[in-house]
Design an enzyme around this catalytic site. Structure first.
Site, mmCIF file in Angstrom:
data_model
loop_
_atom_site.group_PDB
_atom_site.id
_atom_site.type_symbol
_atom_site.label_atom_id
_atom_site.label_comp_id
_atom_site.label_asym_id
_atom_site.label_seq_id
_atom_site.Cartn_x
_atom_site.Cartn_y
_atom_site.Cartn_z
ATOM 1 N N TYR A 422 -23.102 -41.601 10.636
ATOM 2 C CA TYR A 422 -21.655 -41.775 10.759
ATOM 3 C C TYR A 422 -21.183 -43.129 10.252
ATOM 4 C CZ TYR A 422 -22.336 -43.619 15.685
ATOM 5 O OH TYR A 422 -22.699 -44.297 16.832
ATOM 6 N N GLU A 423 -19.875 -43.213 10.052
ATOM 7 C CA GLU A 423 -19.204 -44.377 9.426
ATOM 8 C C GLU A 423 -19.730 -44.643 8.014
ATOM 9 O OE1 GLU A 423 -16.639 -45.079 10.775
ATOM 10 O OE2 GLU A 423 -17.070 -44.235 12.739
ATOM 11 N N GLY A 424 -19.992 -43.576 7.293
ATOM 12 C CA GLY A 424 -20.543 -43.681 5.938
ATOM 13 C C GLY A 424 -22.053 -43.640 6.003
#
Length: 565
Positions: A422-424
């Protein structure tokens, strides 16, 4: 063994490894970054983590969040734990003082967030996202929105979320389908479905404030046509009291591998009232403020889980008898030393990145900002990769009992697994490193490598066996940067970007360990750990950089049919 907050390690790193002195020397942080202030804040947060949050760790995993008749029920003790964090001011460590925050450096907030993650990662995601929302609103919201939302987010009375992902729009955010319609009163009506929304709802009371990406009717396709909106669960009255329920609801909760205590929601917005944050069609710029905050925060989660897993495994190794206490077996010692050495390396990395961000904020200096931008994808990806690897070693040290849930070793491994996604994803972080972050021709990277080589030269006489390998590794990394910058075919860069980022992280770890060894005079426990890292872990960079410079042709020589055959 109960969790013990590594306060001494933070203080050592601030004093000897990262440039906290420069932060304290700025006008902005002169009163909030002194050694005494740092010690007091970290000590108090350590007590909070040890006494309030650590007891919630296992229950949050075993008795996770559930959705009952449309209401999210959180794990037993979570509401009390969150209240304790809010009342202690820990949600707003770095928030501006204008609206009630402490105004402390981000570096101190990073250390605090690590302790929260080590003891209750699933619960800690709620204040982490709220912190990101606070920063996004501070930079992009209107004065009216700031006055309404910031004081209440800072006190923890309200909490914040980030709504990007949709069923057909994950990493490709520009493909989102959520719509926004202008209302006559200056507000907007938001409709659409979002998935993977962390802490999308809870039973803590107060309001849940959603930052939602959606497209206006005249928004162009792709990311340039996206706007950002504040869409609260309850519509606030003028005095901040909660008014009527907004037209949004939780459809379901995801059933996840880990972080069971964190309600990961599918959110439905049906003409929900929202307020514009930033400019129309400028939503990505505003959201990136929150995302960059979250990327460093996620990297810090990798560090926190690594610390928690190390302490858990160390306690077991000291007690487990198999032909003697297993802590005396060579391979177990190798694993424990790897865990400890790597955790120190990534702790130093996220604090180094935090200091650069603080200096960029305090001085507006382009060099500090460039350094922070360069370090952010490395801090996110390398730290979470290390967190995953360290947690896996924790399971291995437990042997068969590591595979048994009741020991708690597996929870660290399950919880941390999301951090590389997550978050890239970490692959996207690596692409960012060799793409966007090399658009300066490698200038920021070269400046950092110059600093590492200069330090290695400085201490070569005192610690030649440690300084020389760090210098050589840095010089090889410099050649790899030159190779990356020279590639005009971006796919050639992308094919090797992950091992390149990993090698960069390895070299930075060697630099931090060398500084630690020099700080204690080359004779002590930290020097012994530095020697282990530099002799056994740092050499991994060579193979990684060979991989990084291999290009992309062999990846595409194999056809899709051959790959699937």
């Amino acid at each position: 063994m109960p969790y013990r907050a590594p306060v001494e390690d933070y203080q050592f790193i601030f004093e000897n490894v990262v440039d906290m002195a420069s932060v304290a020397g700025t006008e902005r942080f002169a009163d909030t970054a002194s050694a005494d202030m740092t010690s007091a804040v970290l000590t108090e947060m350590g007590k909070m983590a040890e006494e309030i949050l650590y007891p919630l760790q296992r229950n949050g995993d075993l008795d996770g969040a559930v959705l009952e008749n449309g209401v999210v029920r959180t794990s037993k003790g979570y509401a009390k734990g969150f209240k304790s964090m809010a009342e202690g001011g820990w949600i707003a460590v770095s928030a501006g003082e204008e609206h009630g925050g402490m105004g402390l450096p981000l570096a101190m907030n990073t250390a605090c967030n690590e302790m929260v993650t080590a003891t209750a990662m699933a619960l800690g995601l709620c204040p982490l996202l709220t912190q990101g929302q606070i920063e996004a609103l501070e930079h992009h919201a209107s004065d009216e929105l700031k006055q309404m939302y910031l004081p209440r987010l800072i006190t923890g009375e309200w909490t914040g979320t980030m709504n990007l992902t949709e069923p057909g729009a994950g990493s490709d955010v520009g493909a989102l389908k959520s719509k926004a319609e202008r209302n006559d009163d200056g507000t907007y009506s938001i409709s659409g479905q979002k998935i993977f929304i962390t802490w999308g709802d809870h039973d803590f009371g107060g309001n849940v404030c959603h930052l939602v990406l959606a497209r206006l009717p005249d928004g162009v396709p792709g990311t340039k046509g996206i706007s950002l909106f504040m869409v609260p669960k309850f519509l606030p009255n003028e005095d901040g009291s909660l008014g009527e329920r907004n037209s949004l609801n939780v459809v379901s909760l995801e059933h996840k591998l880990g972080i069971h205590g964190s309600p990961t929601c599918v959110m439905q917005f049906d003409g929900a009232k929202g307020w514009l944050v930033g400019k129309e069609h400028g939503g990505m710029a505003a959201m990136f403020t929150m995302m960059n905050n979250a990327r460093l925060g996620v990297g810090t989660q990798g560090v926190g889980i690594a610390e928690g897993a190390y302490q858990h495994a160390l306690a077991y190794a000291q007690e487990r008898e198999q032909m003697g206490t297993i802590i005396n077996h060579a391979d177990v010692r190798r694993m424990l030393l790897t865990m400890r050495a790597d955790t120190f390396a990534v702790r130093s990395l996220v604090l180094d990145c935090s200091v650069a961000l603080d200096m960029g904020t305090a001085t507006d200096d382009a060099a500090w900002k460039a350094r922070a931008a360069l370090l952010t994808p490395i801090a996110k990806a390398f730290s979470t990769d290390i967190g995953i690897a360290v947690a896996e070693l924790g399971v291995q040290i437990h042997g068969g009992m590591g595979f048994i849930e009741e020991t708690g070793a597996a929870q660290f491994s399950r919880d941390v697994r999301i951090t590389s996604i997550y978050e890239g994803t970490n692959g996207i972080q690596a692409m960012d490193l060799v793409g966007r972050k090399m658009m300066d021709g490698g200038a920021a990277a070269y400046a950092l490598l110059d600093e590492i080589e200069a330090h290695a030269e400085e201490v070569r006489t005192a610690l030649p066996d440690l300084a020389e390998p760090v210098w050589q590794a840095t010089e090889t990394l410099r050649e790899a940067v030159e190779w990356m910058v020279a590639q005009t075919d971006m796919n050639a860069r992308f094919a090797g970007c992950v091992p390149f980022l990993t090698a960069f992280g390895r070299v930075l770890g060697g630099h931090y360990h060398l500084k630690a060894a020099m700080a204690e005079g080359g004779n002590g426990t930290r020097t012994k750990i530095a020697r282990f890292y530099i002799n056994r872990l740092l050499p991994q960079y060579a193979g990684q950089l060979e991989h990084a410079r291999a290009g992309a042709s062999d990846l595409y020589d194999i056809t899709n049919d051959e790959l699937c055959g």
